[in-house]
Design a protein around this motif. Structure first.
Motif, mmCIF file in Angstrom:
data_model
loop_
_atom_site.group_PDB
_atom_site.id
_atom_site.type_symbol
_atom_site.label_atom_id
_atom_site.label_comp_id
_atom_site.label_asym_id
_atom_site.label_seq_id
_atom_site.Cartn_x
_atom_site.Cartn_y
_atom_site.Cartn_z
ATOM 1 N N LEU A 1 -5.786 20.769 9.499
ATOM 2 C CA LEU A 1 -4.935 21.787 10.109
ATOM 3 C C LEU A 1 -3.512 21.755 9.557
ATOM 4 N N LEU A 2 -2.962 20.554 9.408
ATOM 5 C CA LEU A 2 -1.581 20.414 8.954
ATOM 6 C C LEU A 2 -1.493 20.226 7.441
ATOM 7 N N GLN A 3 -2.584 20.582 6.758
ATOM 8 C CA GLN A 3 -2.661 20.530 5.295
ATOM 9 C C GLN A 3 -2.269 19.153 4.746
ATOM 10 N N PRO A 4 -3.036 18.127 5.124
ATOM 11 C CA PRO A 4 -2.714 16.752 4.724
ATOM 12 C C PRO A 4 -2.935 16.508 3.239
ATOM 13 N N GLN A 5 -2.280 15.482 2.741
ATOM 14 C CA GLN A 5 -2.464 15.074 1.352
ATOM 15 C C GLN A 5 -3.599 14.073 1.197
ATOM 16 N N VAL A 6 -4.022 13.478 2.331
ATOM 17 C CA VAL A 6 -5.087 12.479 2.327
ATOM 18 C C VAL A 6 -6.030 12.771 3.488
ATOM 19 N N ILE A 7 -7.341 12.715 3.230
ATOM 20 C CA ILE A 7 -8.348 12.832 4.280
ATOM 21 C C ILE A 7 -9.123 11.526 4.346
ATOM 22 N N LEU A 8 -9.165 10.915 5.530
ATOM 23 C CA LEU A 8 -9.888 9.671 5.745
ATOM 24 C C LEU A 8 -11.103 9.958 6.630
ATOM 25 N N GLY B 1 -6.605 20.102 -2.119
ATOM 26 C CA GLY B 1 -5.951 19.237 -3.089
ATOM 27 C C GLY B 1 -5.690 17.855 -2.551
ATOM 28 N N ALA B 2 -6.504 17.433 -1.577
ATOM 29 C CA ALA B 2 -6.282 16.156 -0.882
ATOM 30 C C ALA B 2 -7.087 15.029 -1.514
ATOM 31 N N THR B 3 -6.555 13.829 -1.431
ATOM 32 C CA THR B 3 -7.307 12.623 -1.772
ATOM 33 C C THR B 3 -8.289 12.353 -0.647
ATOM 34 N N LEU B 4 -9.533 12.059 -0.981
ATOM 35 C CA LEU B 4 -10.579 11.840 0.018
ATOM 36 C C LEU B 4 -11.028 10.384 -0.005
ATOM 37 N N VAL B 5 -10.996 9.745 1.167
ATOM 38 C CA VAL B 5 -11.489 8.372 1.306
ATOM 39 C C VAL B 5 -12.613 8.373 2.333
ATOM 40 N N ILE B 6 -13.759 7.840 1.943
ATOM 41 C CA ILE B 6 -14.903 7.769 2.846
ATOM 42 C C ILE B 6 -15.304 6.310 3.008
ATOM 43 N N ALA B 7 -15.247 5.821 4.248
ATOM 44 C CA ALA B 7 -15.734 4.481 4.562
ATOM 45 C C ALA B 7 -17.193 4.592 4.978
ATOM 46 N N THR B 8 -18.060 3.831 4.318
ATOM 47 C CA THR B 8 -19.488 3.987 4.580
ATOM 48 C C THR B 8 -20.265 2.762 4.133
ATOM 49 N N HIS B 9 -21.433 2.572 4.754
ATOM 50 C CA HIS B 9 -22.384 1.590 4.218
ATOM 51 C C HIS B 9 -23.694 2.302 3.869
ATOM 52 N N ASP B 10 -23.622 3.635 3.768
ATOM 53 C CA ASP B 10 -24.781 4.480 3.490
ATOM 54 C C ASP B 10 -24.907 4.704 1.984
ATOM 55 N N ALA B 11 -25.989 4.232 1.393
ATOM 56 C CA ALA B 11 -26.185 4.364 -0.056
ATOM 57 C C ALA B 11 -26.274 5.822 -0.492
ATOM 58 N N ILE C 1 0.860 -1.175 0.000
ATOM 59 C CA ILE C 1 0.000 0.000 0.000
ATOM 60 C C ILE C 1 0.897 1.226 0.000
ATOM 61 N N GLU C 2 0.642 2.110 -0.950
ATOM 62 C CA GLU C 2 1.408 3.343 -1.065
ATOM 63 C C GLU C 2 0.454 4.513 -0.904
ATOM 64 N N VAL C 3 0.763 5.399 0.021
ATOM 65 C CA VAL C 3 -0.095 6.544 0.328
ATOM 66 C C VAL C 3 0.732 7.824 0.195
ATOM 67 N N ALA C 4 0.319 8.707 -0.695
ATOM 68 C CA ALA C 4 1.025 9.977 -0.915
ATOM 69 C C ALA C 4 2.518 9.757 -1.159
ATOM 70 N N GLY C 5 2.827 8.708 -1.913
ATOM 71 C CA GLY C 5 4.211 8.439 -2.267
ATOM 72 C C GLY C 5 5.009 7.648 -1.262
ATOM 73 N N GLN C 6 4.387 7.300 -0.120
ATOM 74 C CA GLN C 6 5.094 6.570 0.928
ATOM 75 C C GLN C 6 4.596 5.124 1.005
ATOM 76 N N SER C 7 5.526 4.174 0.952
ATOM 77 C CA SER C 7 5.179 2.771 1.088
ATOM 78 C C SER C 7 4.861 2.445 2.540
ATOM 79 N N LEU C 8 3.703 1.798 2.737
ATOM 80 C CA LEU C 8 3.311 1.361 4.082
ATOM 81 C C LEU C 8 3.058 -0.136 4.121
ATOM 82 N N GLY C 9 3.459 -0.826 3.062
ATOM 83 C CA GLY C 9 3.162 -2.241 2.950
ATOM 84 C C GLY C 9 4.166 -3.123 3.654
ATOM 85 N N GLU C 10 4.045 -4.396 3.391
ATOM 86 C CA GLU C 10 4.921 -5.403 3.996
ATOM 87 C C GLU C 10 6.364 -5.173 3.540
#
Length: 225
Positions: A155-162, A190-200, A58-67
């Motif tokens: 606040l810290l101007q993130p590249q990803v919002i979860l 300018g952030a990537t947005l990820v929304i976890a949901t089960h709401d149609a 898994i790569e997030v904002a250019g950083q590898s977080l995988g195995e």
């Protein structure tokens, strides 16, 4: 941006969840769907570097977080998370003992930064809650509290919002307002947005209001190994 390949996570003394591959461009939107227990919260934790993948990449904002690989560890991982990922939890976790301003200042402190009053004001102004800076969370409405929590997330101007279930327990009007706020905020940052949901309603909103960056959907079933 977020990119995964053959991503999997094994719970201690439990099953292994295998996740479908996904590619989300910087500034794009990913809707993470699936029933309760399908691994949505685990996927968010993997993307935030809170847990480490058992297998895959898994790569997030250019950083590898995988195995293995060049993944960050300990303090370096915490610092990366603080400056790269903004998190909007289902339970907002605003400290009742602190003012709105000081809740944001605490986020700066937790990230190892000096307090920056100007940046706090800018974040609150961006969400239209600058006049609430000296209130305590108990003095906020539900909508105001969510705006404050989102101001803290950016606040810290993130590249990803979860965002974890941001429309839970909201009526249709409030849910649409919440999603429009998330979309506008991510677009402005300018952030990537990820929304976890089960709401149609979430999928319907973004299908009707998708940005030029496009919309990706990832449905998590119960694929366990």
């Amino acid at each position: 941006m977020i990119r995964t390949r053959q991503l999997a996570y094994r719970y201690p003394k439990g099953p292994t969840l295998a996740f479908p591959d996904v590619d989300v461009p910087q500034g794009g939107v990913l809707l993470l769907g699936g029933p309760s227990g399908s691994g949505k919260s685990t996927w968010l934790a993997l993307a935030a570097g809170l847990v480490r993948a058992t297998a895959g990449q898994i790569e997030v904002a250019g950083q590898s977080l995988g195995e293995g690989g060049e993944s960050l560890k300990n303090a370096a991982l915490d610092a990366w998370r603080a400056r790269t990922v903004g998190f909007l939890p289902q339970k907002l976790h605003l400290s009742g003992a602190l003012s709105v301003h000081d809740n944001l200042a605490m986020a700066q402190w937790a990230a190892g930064q000096n307090q920056d009053g100007q940046r706090i004001t800018e974040a609150l102004e961006a969400l239209g809650v600058q006049d609430l800076a000296h209130r305590r969370p108990a003095q906020l409405s539900g909508g105001q509290a969510q705006r404050v929590a989102l101001a803290r997330a950016i606040l810290l101007q993130p590249q990803v919002i979860l965002a974890d279930e941001p429309t839970a327990s909201l009526d249709d009007e409030a849910a649409a307002a919440s999603l429009a706020l998330l979309q506008a905020t991510a677009s402005r940052e300018g952030a990537t947005l990820v929304i976890a949901t089960h709401d149609a309603r979430v999928a319907r909103f973004f299908s009707e209001n998708s940005s030029e960056k496009g919309l990706e959907s990832l449905f998590l079933g119960l694929k366990k190994l």
